[in-house]
Design an enzyme around this catalytic site. Structure first.
Site, PDB file in Angstrom:
ATOM      1  N   ARG A  61       0.816  -1.214   0.000  1.00  0.00           N
ATOM      2  CA  ARG A  61       0.000   0.000   0.000  1.00  0.00           C
ATOM      3  C   ARG A  61       0.848   1.262   0.000  1.00  0.00           C
ATOM      4  O   ARG A  61       0.411   2.302  -0.509  1.00  0.00           O
ATOM      5  CB  ARG A  61      -0.978  -0.022   1.189  1.00  0.00           C
ATOM      6  CG  ARG A  61      -2.033  -1.098   1.060  1.00  0.00           C
ATOM      7  CD  ARG A  61      -3.025  -1.065   2.222  1.00  0.00           C
ATOM      8  NE  ARG A  61      -2.399  -1.349   3.495  1.00  0.00           N
ATOM      9  CZ  ARG A  61      -2.231  -2.575   4.012  1.00  0.00           C
ATOM     10  NH1 ARG A  61      -2.672  -3.628   3.351  1.00  0.00           N
ATOM     11  NH2 ARG A  61      -1.648  -2.751   5.174  1.00  0.00           N
ATOM     12  N   GLU A  98       2.758  -5.304  14.056  1.00  0.00           N
ATOM     13  CA  GLU A  98       1.737  -5.233  15.102  1.00  0.00           C
ATOM     14  C   GLU A  98       1.079  -6.599  15.279  1.00  0.00           C
ATOM     15  O   GLU A  98       0.742  -6.997  16.384  1.00  0.00           O
ATOM     16  CB  GLU A  98       0.686  -4.180  14.717  1.00  0.00           C
ATOM     17  CG  GLU A  98      -0.347  -3.906  15.785  1.00  0.00           C
ATOM     18  CD  GLU A  98      -1.447  -2.972  15.319  1.00  0.00           C
ATOM     19  OE1 GLU A  98      -1.429  -2.548  14.150  1.00  0.00           O
ATOM     20  OE2 GLU A  98      -2.336  -2.691  16.131  1.00  0.00           O
TER      21      GLU A  98
HETATM   22  P1  AMP Z   1       4.041  -1.237  11.812  1.00  0.00           P
HETATM   23  O1  AMP Z   1       5.310  -1.887  11.343  1.00  0.00           O
HETATM   24  O2  AMP Z   1       3.531  -1.828  13.082  1.00  0.00           O
HETATM   25  O3  AMP Z   1       4.145   0.271  11.853  1.00  0.00           O
HETATM   26  O4  AMP Z   1       2.943  -1.634  10.760  1.00  0.00           O
HETATM   27  C1  AMP Z   1       2.793  -0.932   9.623  1.00  0.00           C
HETATM   28  C2  AMP Z   1       2.371  -1.802   8.479  1.00  0.00           C
HETATM   29  O5  AMP Z   1       1.296  -2.696   8.799  1.00  0.00           O
HETATM   30  C3  AMP Z   1       1.882  -0.928   7.393  1.00  0.00           C
HETATM   31  O6  AMP Z   1       2.336  -1.436   6.167  1.00  0.00           O
HETATM   32  C4  AMP Z   1       0.389  -0.942   7.517  1.00  0.00           C
HETATM   33  O7  AMP Z   1      -0.179  -0.931   6.243  1.00  0.00           O
HETATM   34  C5  AMP Z   1       0.059  -2.233   8.264  1.00  0.00           C
HETATM   35  N1  AMP Z   1      -0.822  -2.046   9.434  1.00  0.00           N
HETATM   36  C6  AMP Z   1      -0.497  -2.267  10.736  1.00  0.00           C
HETATM   37  N2  AMP Z   1      -1.529  -2.025  11.558  1.00  0.00           N
HETATM   38  C7  AMP Z   1      -2.539  -1.611  10.779  1.00  0.00           C
HETATM   39  C8  AMP Z   1      -3.887  -1.190  11.038  1.00  0.00           C
HETATM   40  N3  AMP Z   1      -4.395  -1.140  12.282  1.00  0.00           N
HETATM   41  N4  AMP Z   1      -4.632  -0.797   9.974  1.00  0.00           N
HETATM   42  C9  AMP Z   1      -4.121  -0.844   8.714  1.00  0.00           C
HETATM   43  N5  AMP Z   1      -2.888  -1.236   8.406  1.00  0.00           N
HETATM   44  C10 AMP Z   1      -2.091  -1.633   9.419  1.00  0.00           C
END
Ligand code: AMP
Length: 176
Positions: A61, A98
């Site tokens: 994305r 996450e």
């Molecule tokens: P992070 O590494 O935890 O910052 O996760 C970011 C990545 O996971 C990004 O590529 C986001 O598109 C996806 N992502 C994580 N949590 C969410 C959420 N609650 N809603 C949408 N996308 C998420």
């Protein structure tokens, strides 16, 4: 005329991809040309006066926003992909998400040594992905002066892991 509210265009999907996660979906932004253009215009407005030599983006994305941004800015786009997708010689990094574990890669030949690379994604949650992306680019000899996300979830403390690099988002959500 009412101010443009990007939040109106973000679809919120509870319990996706697993129970307890509120997923902020940006496909609804892509489907609304006014909202998509608003995002790209804002990115250009924020970064056009700054010295940014290239933009890196996270599969998949992140590509959707970084690609038009790179074209308008006239700067190279560096795709950061999931393991096994890039055919050339790569640098790679494992990290925690996450809600999962992952490994990302970049073509080492695409990393511009000594240049300033903005790292972007659609959404910043824990910051783990951007932190891993920064490690890749720094290992390849680039500088990472800033991070950018359309959406930020600051209650997951991404600023802490991404310190001291500044983080800009167009929109934040305070809690799930
Ligand atoms: P992070 O590494 O935890 O910052 O996760 C970011 C990545 O996971 C990004 O590529 C986001 O598109 C996806 N992502 C994580 N949590 C969410 C959420 N609650 N809603 C949408 N996308 C998420």
């Amino acid at each position: 005329m009412a101010a443009f509210n990007l939040d109106d265009y973000i679809r919120k999907v509870p319990d996706f991809p697993k129970k307890g996660i509120l997923f902020y979906d940006i496909t609804s932004v892509l489907a609304a040309p006014k909202a998509f253009k608003y995002c790209i215009d804002k990115m250009v407005e924020i970064f056009k006066g700054k010295q940014i030599d290239a933009v890196a983006a996270i599969e998949a994305r992140g590509f959707l926003f970084a690609a038009p941004f790179a074209a308008v800015m006239g700067i190279p786009l560096i795709p950061i992909r999931k393991k096994g997708k890039l055919p050339g010689v790569t640098l790679s990094k494992k990290y925690d998400l996450e809600y999962a574990q992952a490994e990302i890669e970049v073509h080492s030949a695409d990393v511009p040594r000594g240049k300033r690379v903005l790292i972007t994604d659609d959404l910043i949650a824990t910051g783990g992905t951007l932190n891993a992306a920064r490690s890749l680019l720094v290992e390849g000899g680039a500088e990472v002066p800033e991070f950018f996300g359309i959406v930020g979830l600051p209650f997951l403390n991404y600023r802490q892991i991404l310190e001291p690099t500044p983080v800009t988002t167009l929109l934040t959500y305070d809690s799930e």
